[in-house]
Design a protein around this motif. Structure first.
Motif, PDB file in Angstrom:
ATOM      1  N   ASN A   1      -8.306  -0.051   4.848  1.00 62.45           N
ATOM      2  CA  ASN A   1      -7.449   0.429   5.938  1.00 62.45           C
ATOM      3  C   ASN A   1      -8.241   0.852   7.171  1.00 62.45           C
ATOM      4  OD1 ASN A   1      -8.650   2.757   5.012  1.00 62.45           O
ATOM      5  ND2 ASN A   1      -6.740   3.911   4.783  1.00 62.45           N
TER       6      ASN A   1
ATOM      7  N   ARG B   1       0.810  -1.213   0.000  1.00 58.65           N
ATOM      8  CA  ARG B   1       0.000   0.000   0.000  1.00 58.65           C
ATOM      9  C   ARG B   1       0.844   1.263   0.000  1.00 58.65           C
ATOM     10  NH1 ARG B   1      -4.652  -1.830   4.386  1.00 58.65           N
ATOM     11  NH2 ARG B   1      -5.575  -3.483   3.106  1.00 58.65           N
TER      12      ARG B   1
ATOM     13  N   ASP C   1      -0.043   4.531  -9.716  1.00 62.66           N
ATOM     14  CA  ASP C   1      -1.420   4.107  -9.981  1.00 62.66           C
ATOM     15  C   ASP C   1      -1.965   4.796 -11.225  1.00 62.66           C
ATOM     16  OD1 ASP C   1      -1.328   2.605  -7.666  1.00 62.66           O
ATOM     17  OD2 ASP C   1      -2.232   4.169  -6.433  1.00 62.66           O
TER      18      ASP C   1
ATOM     19  N   ARG D   1      -6.047  -5.090  -3.835  1.00 57.67           N
ATOM     20  CA  ARG D   1      -6.957  -5.488  -2.757  1.00 57.67           C
ATOM     21  C   ARG D   1      -6.904  -7.012  -2.662  1.00 57.67           C
ATOM     22  NH1 ARG D   1     -12.845  -3.233  -2.628  1.00 57.67           N
ATOM     23  NH2 ARG D   1     -12.548  -3.824  -0.433  1.00 57.67           N
TER      24      ARG D   1
ATOM     25  N   ARG E   1     -12.034   4.552  -4.120  1.00 58.42           N
ATOM     26  CA  ARG E   1     -10.945   4.486  -3.134  1.00 58.42           C
ATOM     27  C   ARG E   1     -11.295   3.491  -2.020  1.00 58.42           C
ATOM     28  NH1 ARG E   1      -7.961   9.963  -1.543  1.00 58.42           N
ATOM     29  NH2 ARG E   1      -7.391   9.728  -3.730  1.00 58.42           N
TER      30      ARG E   1
ATOM     31  N   SER F   1      -2.460   1.935  -4.664  1.00 54.23           N
ATOM     32  CA  SER F   1      -3.782   1.778  -4.053  1.00 54.23           C
ATOM     33  C   SER F   1      -4.647   0.813  -4.852  1.00 54.23           C
ATOM     34  CB  SER F   1      -4.482   3.143  -3.983  1.00 54.23           C
ATOM     35  OG  SER F   1      -4.742   3.638  -5.290  1.00 54.23           O
TER      36      SER F   1
ATOM     37  N   CYS G   1      -6.370   4.036   0.361  1.00 52.32           N
ATOM     38  CA  CYS G   1      -5.084   4.699   0.128  1.00 52.32           C
ATOM     39  C   CYS G   1      -5.220   5.731  -0.994  1.00 52.32           C
ATOM     40  CB  CYS G   1      -4.012   3.672  -0.246  1.00 52.32           C
ATOM     41  SG  CYS G   1      -3.773   2.383   0.995  1.00 52.32           S
ATOM     42  N   ARG G   2      -4.463   6.804  -0.872  1.00 49.44           N
ATOM     43  CA  ARG G   2      -4.465   7.830  -1.901  1.00 49.44           C
ATOM     44  C   ARG G   2      -3.818   7.304  -3.184  1.00 49.44           C
ATOM     45  NH1 ARG G   2      -5.301  13.117  -0.135  1.00 49.44           N
ATOM     46  NH2 ARG G   2      -4.135  13.901  -1.923  1.00 49.44           N
ATOM     47  N   THR G   3      -4.286   7.810  -4.298  1.00 41.79           N
ATOM     48  CA  THR G   3      -3.766   7.400  -5.591  1.00 41.79           C
ATOM     49  C   THR G   3      -2.353   7.941  -5.788  1.00 41.79           C
ATOM     50  OG1 THR G   3      -6.007   7.491  -6.475  1.00 41.79           O
ATOM     51  CG2 THR G   3      -4.213   7.416  -8.060  1.00 41.79           C
TER      52      THR G   3
ATOM     53  N   SER H   1      -9.659   0.878  -1.264  1.00 40.40           N
ATOM     54  CA  SER H   1      -8.461   0.424  -0.555  1.00 40.40           C
ATOM     55  C   SER H   1      -8.129   1.348   0.606  1.00 40.40           C
ATOM     56  CB  SER H   1      -7.265   0.352  -1.511  1.00 40.40           C
ATOM     57  OG  SER H   1      -6.893   1.650  -1.946  1.00 40.40           O
TER      58      SER H   1
END
Length: 272
Positions: A222, A3, A126, A10, A116, A7, A120-122, A118
Motif C-alpha cells: 500500500n 484489502r 485473517d 498479495r 505485514r 491482509s 494492511c492491519r490483520t 501487504s
C-alpha cells in the motif's frame, strides 16, 4: 477492494521483473518435471508435478516475506527447491510433494501476517484463516501437521502484541490452539517424531539468538514503509517453521537443499 477484508492477499504484479521471473520458473519446473518423468519413469504424474511447481512458487512467496529488500534471494531459494526436487525425483510421492507445498504455504501466511508486507492491519478473518490453515493442510494431504500451530501462534501473538491489541492476542492464541488440535484430529494422532522433539528444543535457542536486524527499505503493497522489527520477527517465524517443517517432512537430501535455499535469505547486507 480485497484489502478491506483481508491482509493475506498479495497479487502478482506483472510490472515487477521478480514476479515475472517466478511465473517463468514455476512454469519451467512444471514442464521439466513432466519431461523427466517420461524419460526416467516412462509415465506422467501430472498432479505431483503440479504440486511441485506450487512448492517452488510457495518458496518464492515465503522468501519475499522474509527478505522484501532483495527479491533475488527469494528466486534462488525457489530455484534450490525446484532443483532439489528434480534431482530426487525417484523419491517423489503425491502426498510428500503436496505436504511440502502446503507446509511452505502455511509458513508463508504466518510470515506475511508477521511482516505485514501487504501494509494492511490483520483482521479477525485473517486470524481465523491463518489459525485453521494447518488443519486444512492436514486434511488435504492426510498428514499430521499439528506442529505448524507453533509458528502460526508465534505470528498471531507477535502481530497482536505490536498492535497492542489484547483481544486479538488472546483470540489468536485460542484460535491457534484450536487449529492445532483440529489438525491433530484430521491428520492422525501419531506421536511426535524424534526430529520434532529436537526441533522444539533448538528453536528457542535459535529464536532468541537471532539478532540480525536489517533495515527494510522496500515499501509495503500500500506504499507505507515496512517495519524492520516486523521483518526480523517474520524471519524468526520462518526459522521456527523451517525446523518444524524438517521434522514433519523428513530430512531427505532434496529437503536439505530446499531449506538451505531459504537460509540464504539471512545473509547480512553489504555495507552501503
Amino acid at each position: 477492494m480485497l484489502r478491506r477484508f483481508t491482509s493475506l492477499g498479495r497479487p502478482i504484479d506483472w510490472a515487477y521483473p521478480s514476479n515475472r521471473q517466478i511465473v517463468l520458473l514455476s512454469g519451467s519446473f512444471l514442464l521439466a518435471s513432466l519431461v523427466f518423468q517420461v524419460l526416467w519413469r516412462g509415465q506422467v504424474d501430472f498432479w505431483t508435478a503440479l504440486w511441485g511447481a506450487g512448492w517452488v512458487f510457495a518458496t518464492w512467496a515465503l522468501g519475499r516475506e522474509l527478505d522484501p529488500d532483495r527479491p533475488a534471494n527469494a528466486f534462488w531459494a525457489a530455484f534450490a527447491v525446484g532443483l532439489g526436487l528434480l534431482v530426487r525425483m525417484a523419491d517423489w510421492s503425491v502426498q510428500g510433494v503436496l505436504t511440502g507445498m502446503l507446509v511452505t504455504g502455511v509458513l508463508m501466511l504466518a510470515a506475511r501476517v508477521t511482516a505485514r508486507t501487504s501494509g494492511c492491519r490483520t483482521t479477525y478473518l485473517d486470524q481465523f484463516v491463518l489459525a485453521v490453515s494447518p488443519a486444512v493442510a492436514a486434511w488435504l494431504c492426510g498428514s499430521s501437521l499439528w506442529p505448524l500451530a507453533l509458528p502460526v501462534a508465534l505470528a498471531l501473538a507477535f502481530d497482536a502484541y505490536r498492535d497492542k491489541n489484547r483481544r486479538q492476542f488472546v483470540l489468536g492464541l485460542i484460535l491457534a490452539l484450536g487449529g492445532g488440535l483440529l489438525a491433530w484430529l484430521l491428520g492422525g494422532s501419531r506421536p511426535p517424531e524424534v526430529g520434532l522433539i529436537g526441533s522444539l528444543v533448538v528453536l528457542g535457542v535459535v529464536g532468541l539468538g537471532f539478532r540480525a536486524r536489517e533495515p527494510a527499505l522496500s515499501p509495503a503493497d500500500n506504499g507505507q514503509p515496512l517495519e524492520p522489527h516486523r521483518v526480523t520477527w517474520a524471519r524468526v517465524v520462518g526459522i521456527v517453521g523451517a525446523l518444524v517443517g524438517i521434522a514433519l517432512i523428513g530430512f531427505s537430501p532434496f529437503m536439505a537443499v530446499g531449506w538451505m535455499g531459504l537460509f540464504m535469505l539471512f545473509r547480512r547486507s553489504r555495507a552501503s
